[in-house]
Design an enzyme around this catalytic site. Structure first.
Site, short mmCIF file in Angstrom:
data_model
loop_
_atom_site.label_atom_id
_atom_site.label_comp_id
_atom_site.label_asym_id
_atom_site.label_seq_id
_atom_site.Cartn_x
_atom_site.Cartn_y
_atom_site.Cartn_z
CB THR A 1 -8.79 -37.91 28.72
OG1 THR A 1 -9.21 -39.08 28.04
CG2 THR A 1 -8.21 -36.94 27.71
CD GLU B 1 -7.77 -44.06 23.86
OE1 GLU B 1 -8.76 -43.34 24.02
OE2 GLU B 1 -6.86 -44.16 24.69
CG ASP C 1 -12.65 -44.29 22.48
OD1 ASP C 1 -13.47 -44.54 23.39
OD2 ASP C 1 -11.82 -43.37 22.56
CB SER D 1 -10.46 -39.45 19.49
OG SER D 1 -10.29 -38.62 20.61
N GLY E 1 -14.37 -37.98 27.76
CA GLY E 1 -15.04 -38.76 26.73
C GLY E 1 -15.88 -37.91 25.79
#
Ligand code: GLU
Length: 567
Positions: free
Chosen positions: A387, A424, A427, A451, A474
């Site tokens: 990220t 993603e 997640d 998220s 994270g």
């Protein structure tokens, strides 16, 4: 001890395979605006837009595109993100560019034939982990409303970097070693970043990515529709579907159906500062705010950053906030998330009253915020580091705080058009049910995974926009942002020093402290209060901009290669 902490931070400590501490990035300041990003070339791409008369939105989009090229391990157009825009007058809007599951995905998406959850690494490296990328739709939507420069202009710095080449950095090479199975999963990845023997290219090598340059040129010329429709999108869907070992695979219709969504920014007041963040599907705003607000009854300013009690309180508040986050946070479009209840002053005061300065809470459970309905939580979340956060402030004093991600390092490892496709969807909770209750963050068709990303904007006691901040890492993201806000608001530090403060992460029963951190000197004090303490590598990486004496100053994490740039 603060002096020690700050001195220690200026020494080069090896924190982790993916965080190299270097000299603190120079601060940059100019009233015409500023951009701060995890890579100086991406910050410069944004600053170039400001120089051409662009807005903070133009600058942030150019930064996002440049990061696709120079920091491909962390973010890019193969992933998604969250965008916050705040005006000096106090108007805050958010745009949700989070990835989406294919429409035909089911709650059993991550279960094997026997109904057991797939091992995480196995799930990541398949098409099961890849959601419809949201960053180009987000960019288009934000640009339509708030851009000033031409769409094509925003792509030029990124195209030049991909076409002419960029030097790969020591931190990038660490990622190639650390995440070799993802970066070099495909022939395209191996050809870009590894030599004929399969060894990572050395730091300093100039890498060119003509395929990505061509992709960017195509989207620049043909517009965002070219990403989501036609042959190009069909090719992307086919690449993902081919790597997906079960029914419900991604289709071109899933990609064409994607849209970024404008959402309200949850805001709350902590010690006279108005803090605005990103709501569901992100847990960012509610978690950052709860960690801080639950501590309002304690005088953290008097305790200061050299007090073991201050850090104990910070750890305890995290335990409460993460217990709520586990139970209540998921995609608001699919279930009711009690956002207002989770940010409610009285509720957080009651939660904060559970914290004692003299002892660790024996048990922490989720509370019942106003408006809550019984649902089930998610379980632990891996601490990933794919990220990037960046901020841009323009000549009009408007700030954009944008976190962009492909989830883990190099995402799923699968590539299309010269960029990495995200992972993603990991997640989501792999397990759809627990104790007979359906998990809020279970996989569902067209749903967005929960998220932790926490792009944040802060208004001061007199209503002035004073800070734009966010982080990568994270589940640690809300803690990094809360720690920096505690540094600025309670300890009175400039944001650069607040970001540089050592950190600890305490979402459950154990306090995890950054390896080699000066905070480890407090270990015995915390153990005496009943804590279990471990030292661990942490993927901390924050970026910010702060209004100081009427001038916006950029700040980057000294643990990263980040930097600020001015027009
Ligand atoms: N995918 C994560 C999230 O949205 C962020 C991953 C990371 O920062 O490493 O919360």
């Amino acid at each position: 001890m603060l002096r020690h902490i700050l001195l220690a931070l200026s020494a080069p400590l090896a924190l982790s395979a993916c965080t190299t501490i270097e000299a603190a990035a120079p601060q940059a300041a100019l009233s015409q605006g500023v951009v701060s990003a995890a890579d100086p070339r991406a910050a410069e791409a944004g600053a170039a837009m400001l120089r051409q008369g662009g807005t903070a939105t133009d600058a942030a989009i150019a930064t996002m595109l440049a990061l696709t090229v120079v920091e491909p391990q962390s973010s890019g157009i193969g992933g998604g993100g969250f965008y916050l825009r705040g005006t000096p007058e106090g108007e805050v809007v958010t745009l949700d560019g989070r990835e989406k599951a294919p429409a035909a995905a089911t709650p059993e998406w991550f279960l094997d034939e026997d109904g057991a959850p797939l091992p995480f690494p196995r799930a990541v490296l398949t098409g099961l982990s890849i959601g419809v990328p949201g960053n180009i739709a987000l960019a288009a939507e934000a640009h339509d409303r708030y851009g000033k420069l031409g769409w094509e202009q925003l792509f030029q710095p990124a195209i030049a970097l991909a076409r002419d080449g960029w030097e790969i950095t020591p931190r990038f090479v660490e990622f190639l070693q650390f995440a070799q199975n993802r970066a070099g999963l495909t022939d395209s990845g191996r050809a870009l970043f590894y030599d004929a023997q399969g060894n990572p290219l050395p730091a300093g090598t100039v890498v060119r990515n003509p395929t990505l340059a061509a992709t960017l040129e195509h989207i620049a010329a043909a517009g965002p529709e070219a990403f989501y429709n036609g042959e190009w999108a069909e090719g992307m869907a086919a690449t993902i579907a081919e790597a997906t070992p079960r029914d419900g695979r991604m289709t071109a219709v899933d990609i064409a159906d994607y849209s970024a969504v404008w959402r309200q920014s949850p805001c709350g007041t902590y010690r006279e500062y108005r803090i605005c963040g990103m709501g569901p599907p992100s847990s960012g705003a509610t978690t950052v705010f709860a960690v801080l607000k639950q501590l309002e009854g304690f005088d953290l300013g008097v305790l200061g950053p050299d007090s073991p009690v201050a850090w104990h309180l910070f750890a305890e508040s995290q335990r409460l906030a993460y217990a709520d986050r586990e139970i209540y946070l998921a995609d608001n479009d699919f279930l009711h998330v009690p956002v207002a209840g989770l940010m409610d002053d009285d509720y957080l005061r009651q939660r904060g009253a559970l914290i004692s300065a003299n002892a660790r809470m024996a048990n922490v459970e989720a509370g019942t915020p106003p408006g809550a309905r019984a649902i089930m939580g998610d379980g632990a979340e891996p601490v990933e580091s794919g990220t990037s956060h960046f901020v841009a402030v323009d000549a009009w004093g408007t700030a954009v705080s944008y976190t962009s991600t492909i989830e883990g390092p190099f995402g799923s490892g699968h590539m299309y058009g010269g960029f990495y496709l995200n992972n993603e969807l990991t997640d989501f909770s792999f397990v759809p049910e627990r104790d007979g209750l359906r998990v809020a963050n279970r996989v569902q068709g067209s749903k967005r995974p929960r998220s932790s990303m926490a792009p944040t904007l802060v208004y001061g006691p007199d209503g002035e926009l004073v800070l734009a901040i966010g982080a990568a890492g994270g589940g640690t993201i809300p803690v990094q942002v809360a720690k920096a806000l505690m540094g600025v608001i309670d300890f009175g530090l400039p944001v650069e020093q607040a970001i540089a403060l050592p950190g600890l992460y305490s979402p459950g029963d154990t306090i995890a402290v950054e390896e080699d951190s000066p905070l480890l000197a407090m270990r015995a004090d915390w153990e005496a209060l009943g804590h279990t303490v471990t030292a661990r590598r942490m993927p901390f990486k924050a970026n910010a901009a702060q209004l100081v004496g009427g001038i916006w100053v950029g700040a980057a994490d000294p643990r990263s290669e980040g930097a600020a740039a001015t027009p």
